[in-house]
Design an enzyme around this catalytic site. Sequence first.
Site, PDB file in Angstrom:
ATOM      1  N   GLU A 131       0.833  -1.215   0.000  1.00  0.00           N
ATOM      2  CA  GLU A 131       0.000   0.000   0.000  1.00  0.00           C
ATOM      3  C   GLU A 131       0.864   1.261   0.000  1.00  0.00           C
ATOM      4  O   GLU A 131       0.361   2.363  -0.177  1.00  0.00           O
ATOM      5  CB  GLU A 131      -0.957  -0.016   1.197  1.00  0.00           C
ATOM      6  CG  GLU A 131      -0.321  -0.068   2.586  1.00  0.00           C
ATOM      7  CD  GLU A 131       0.061  -1.488   3.040  1.00  0.00           C
ATOM      8  OE1 GLU A 131       0.549  -2.284   2.223  1.00  0.00           O
ATOM      9  OE2 GLU A 131      -0.092  -1.759   4.248  1.00  0.00           O
ATOM     10  N   SER A 147       8.455  -9.170   5.165  1.00  0.00           N
ATOM     11  CA  SER A 147       9.238  -9.378   6.387  1.00  0.00           C
ATOM     12  C   SER A 147       8.950 -10.770   6.964  1.00  0.00           C
ATOM     13  O   SER A 147       7.899 -11.362   6.696  1.00  0.00           O
ATOM     14  CB  SER A 147       8.886  -8.292   7.406  1.00  0.00           C
ATOM     15  OG  SER A 147       7.503  -8.358   7.695  1.00  0.00           O
ATOM     16  N   CYS A 205      16.299  -6.545   0.136  1.00  0.00           N
ATOM     17  CA  CYS A 205      16.455  -7.787   0.913  1.00  0.00           C
ATOM     18  C   CYS A 205      17.832  -8.372   0.713  1.00  0.00           C
ATOM     19  O   CYS A 205      18.264  -9.228   1.470  1.00  0.00           O
ATOM     20  CB  CYS A 205      15.393  -8.793   0.507  1.00  0.00           C
ATOM     21  SG  CYS A 205      15.559  -9.268  -1.205  1.00  0.00           S
TER      22      CYS A 205
HETATM   23  P1  NAD Z   1       5.899  -6.267   5.107  1.00  0.00           P
HETATM   24  O1  NAD Z   1       6.060  -7.650   5.622  1.00  0.00           O
HETATM   25  O2  NAD Z   1       5.541  -5.185   6.044  1.00  0.00           O
HETATM   26  O3  NAD Z   1       4.755  -6.245   3.959  1.00  0.00           O
HETATM   27  C1  NAD Z   1       4.732  -7.178   2.923  1.00  0.00           C
HETATM   28  C2  NAD Z   1       3.288  -7.357   2.467  1.00  0.00           C
HETATM   29  O4  NAD Z   1       2.511  -7.883   3.556  1.00  0.00           O
HETATM   30  C3  NAD Z   1       2.631  -6.063   2.034  1.00  0.00           C
HETATM   31  O5  NAD Z   1       1.835  -6.313   0.893  1.00  0.00           O
HETATM   32  C4  NAD Z   1       1.775  -5.676   3.229  1.00  0.00           C
HETATM   33  O6  NAD Z   1       0.616  -4.958   2.870  1.00  0.00           O
HETATM   34  C5  NAD Z   1       1.423  -7.017   3.831  1.00  0.00           C
HETATM   35  N1  NAD Z   1       1.264  -6.956   5.290  1.00  0.00           N
HETATM   36  C6  NAD Z   1       1.896  -6.104   6.146  1.00  0.00           C
HETATM   37  N2  NAD Z   1       1.501  -6.346   7.413  1.00  0.00           N
HETATM   38  C7  NAD Z   1       0.629  -7.371   7.369  1.00  0.00           C
HETATM   39  C8  NAD Z   1      -0.122  -8.087   8.362  1.00  0.00           C
HETATM   40  N3  NAD Z   1      -0.022  -7.779   9.658  1.00  0.00           N
HETATM   41  N4  NAD Z   1      -0.929  -9.077   7.965  1.00  0.00           N
HETATM   42  C9  NAD Z   1      -1.029  -9.403   6.664  1.00  0.00           C
HETATM   43  N5  NAD Z   1      -0.363  -8.754   5.683  1.00  0.00           N
HETATM   44  C10 NAD Z   1       0.460  -7.755   6.028  1.00  0.00           C
HETATM   45  O7  NAD Z   1       7.250  -5.925   4.305  1.00  0.00           O
HETATM   46  P2  NAD Z   1       7.701  -4.529   3.687  1.00  0.00           P
HETATM   47  O8  NAD Z   1       8.058  -3.593   4.781  1.00  0.00           O
HETATM   48  O9  NAD Z   1       6.739  -4.073   2.657  1.00  0.00           O
HETATM   49  O10 NAD Z   1       9.030  -4.979   2.917  1.00  0.00           O
HETATM   50  C11 NAD Z   1      10.278  -5.088   3.527  1.00  0.00           C
HETATM   51  C12 NAD Z   1      10.549  -6.504   4.010  1.00  0.00           C
HETATM   52  O11 NAD Z   1      10.466  -7.413   2.905  1.00  0.00           O
HETATM   53  C13 NAD Z   1      11.960  -6.679   4.545  1.00  0.00           C
HETATM   54  O12 NAD Z   1      11.907  -7.510   5.678  1.00  0.00           O
HETATM   55  C14 NAD Z   1      12.714  -7.350   3.409  1.00  0.00           C
HETATM   56  O13 NAD Z   1      13.838  -8.097   3.790  1.00  0.00           O
HETATM   57  C15 NAD Z   1      11.639  -8.223   2.864  1.00  0.00           C
HETATM   58  N6  NAD Z   1      11.925  -8.616   1.491  1.00  0.00           N
HETATM   59  C16 NAD Z   1      12.385  -9.885   1.291  1.00  0.00           C
HETATM   60  C17 NAD Z   1      12.716 -10.294   0.010  1.00  0.00           C
HETATM   61  C18 NAD Z   1      13.231 -11.676  -0.226  1.00  0.00           C
HETATM   62  O14 NAD Z   1      13.396 -12.026  -1.377  1.00  0.00           O
HETATM   63  N7  NAD Z   1      13.486 -12.488   0.783  1.00  0.00           N
HETATM   64  C19 NAD Z   1      12.569  -9.408  -1.074  1.00  0.00           C
HETATM   65  C20 NAD Z   1      12.092  -8.128  -0.823  1.00  0.00           C
HETATM   66  C21 NAD Z   1      11.775  -7.745   0.472  1.00  0.00           C
END
Ligand code: NAD
Length: 501
Positions: free
Chosen positions: A176, A226, A281
């Site tokens: 979002e 995450s 990441c």
């Molecule tokens: P995030 O986990 O906050 O959000 C990811 C997705 O989950 C988003 O679409 C968000 O709307 C949704 N989300 C958030 N909170 C939620 C909840 N409580 N319940 C259900 N859905 C929820 O991650 P972010 O801050 O957008 O991205 C950064 C994170 O992503 C970092 O930890 C990074 O390391 C990781 N990441 C990992 C990779 C990989 O390949 N391993 C790649 C890119 C990013």
Amino acid sequence: MKTIQHWINGSPAAGAHPRTTPVFNPATGQEQARVALGTATDVDTAVAAASAAFETWSESSLSRRTQVMFAFRQLLVEHEEELGRIISAEHGKTVDDARGEIMRGREVVEYVCGLGDVLKGSFSDQVSRGIDVHNFRQPLGVVAGITPFNFPAMVPLWMHPIAIATGNTFILKPSERDPSAANFVAELYRKAGLPDGVFNVVHGGKEAVDAILAHDGIEAVSFVGSTPIAKYVHGTGTAAGKRVQALGGAKNHAVVLPDADLEFAADHITAGAYGSAGERCMAVSVAVAVGDTADALVDILERKARKVKVGPGDAPGVDMGPLVSRASQERVEAAVGTAAAQGATVVVDGRGLKVDGHPECADGFFTGPSLLDHVTVEMDAYKEELFGPVLAVVRVDTLDDAIALINANPYGNGTALFTGSGEAARRFQRRVKVGMIGVNVPVPVPMSYYSFGGWKDSLIGDSPVHGAEGIRFCTRPKVVTTRWPQPKQQVAAGFTFPTSN
Ligand code: NAD
């Protein structure tokens, strides 16, 4: 103010409820749009469209699907600059960096342009007398992708080209925080000739995610984000009977051996640590200095960190833009303070940075590069994924100590070794418990025809994305055993379990 709508069945769609959340320009700190917050009703509408589209799309020929992917790939080339600017305006990264993520995502489209070869099954002649066996793979149905803010184009591109090319239909729930890239990609698919309903976007947060995880009409969920949310999505999705791949967070170590070219290593570690403001990441967040390299390495890292040019992502010559949100900026700056309080040496302090020459950026979410030395495994700066431009230097005595350090870390996404020794490189890659390894390559993001995914808390479940693993995730195998008996050569049926002869 503009409201970014969902994209369902080939056109923008207002949500069932008019609730929205702000989308900021991180460089100015100003709200620039609102995005719809999807509900269970919106997910249901998208699933209905995707299910209907699956009936015909899954029956389309490999040639037809390949043609759409070729056209889509060409449109990604033609609109790279425009899409790069859209990403930069909502994420904050530089336009060039955004173009880089589009290019890497496009490689997945290129991979599936060879779908005819990738999807070939196998055939065994005469496995028993008069009996042959062949196998093939079929699409699952409706596949959903839930993606993070940090790669609003590339991470979804890891998922949807593979799902769609293999005959599935797709619902994307992007972050979002930077939602516009998803709708732009939807337009490109439409221009490429993809039928309505094959690619859909439902915006929102937890409510939309929960509706996806609970929906009976969705067969599989790809998640990247995450680790706590990856665990939640994997647990909830698999309990609901879905196939789930869930990539999580990271803490990536770059090990520097005494025989490495220090200038080269420091150059690459600096770019790997501060590129995209550390919001990758695969960002290098820990430099592990082995033996007597530490003092010299820290000197060069300091020199290079001080040269990083910070500014708005669309200004020429900028290396690093702002963080994505005020909350991220405050969290990262607090972490530098905590590191100092816990005994780390703050060699370069990025806190409180003011961007020169850009008065419009006075309220932007900027922080400068920070370099911490003498960091230990007990400190929060080591234990937490800071997801910002902070590089921690940890000092160890030997390569084996470095490997033990990395293996004890809960994350296992990426790691790199800087060395001139083939023996050390071989020992490192064989022993380290990490999914993606670079030898003199700081950010070893695999090509699309290999899989992408970490070990331990960086990947929940067992399925990495793209490459052959991606094809496997998006399809189910069938194995067919065939007999075509000639007339008058009927074989008698037996009551014992069938064996070959
Ligand atoms: P995030 O986990 O906050 O959000 C990811 C997705 O989950 C988003 O679409 C968000 O709307 C949704 N989300 C958030 N909170 C939620 C909840 N409580 N319940 C259900 N859905 C929820 O991650 P972010 O801050 O957008 O991205 C950064 C994170 O992503 C970092 O930890 C990074 O390391 C990781 N990441 C990992 C990779 C990989 O390949 N391993 C790649 C890119 C990013």
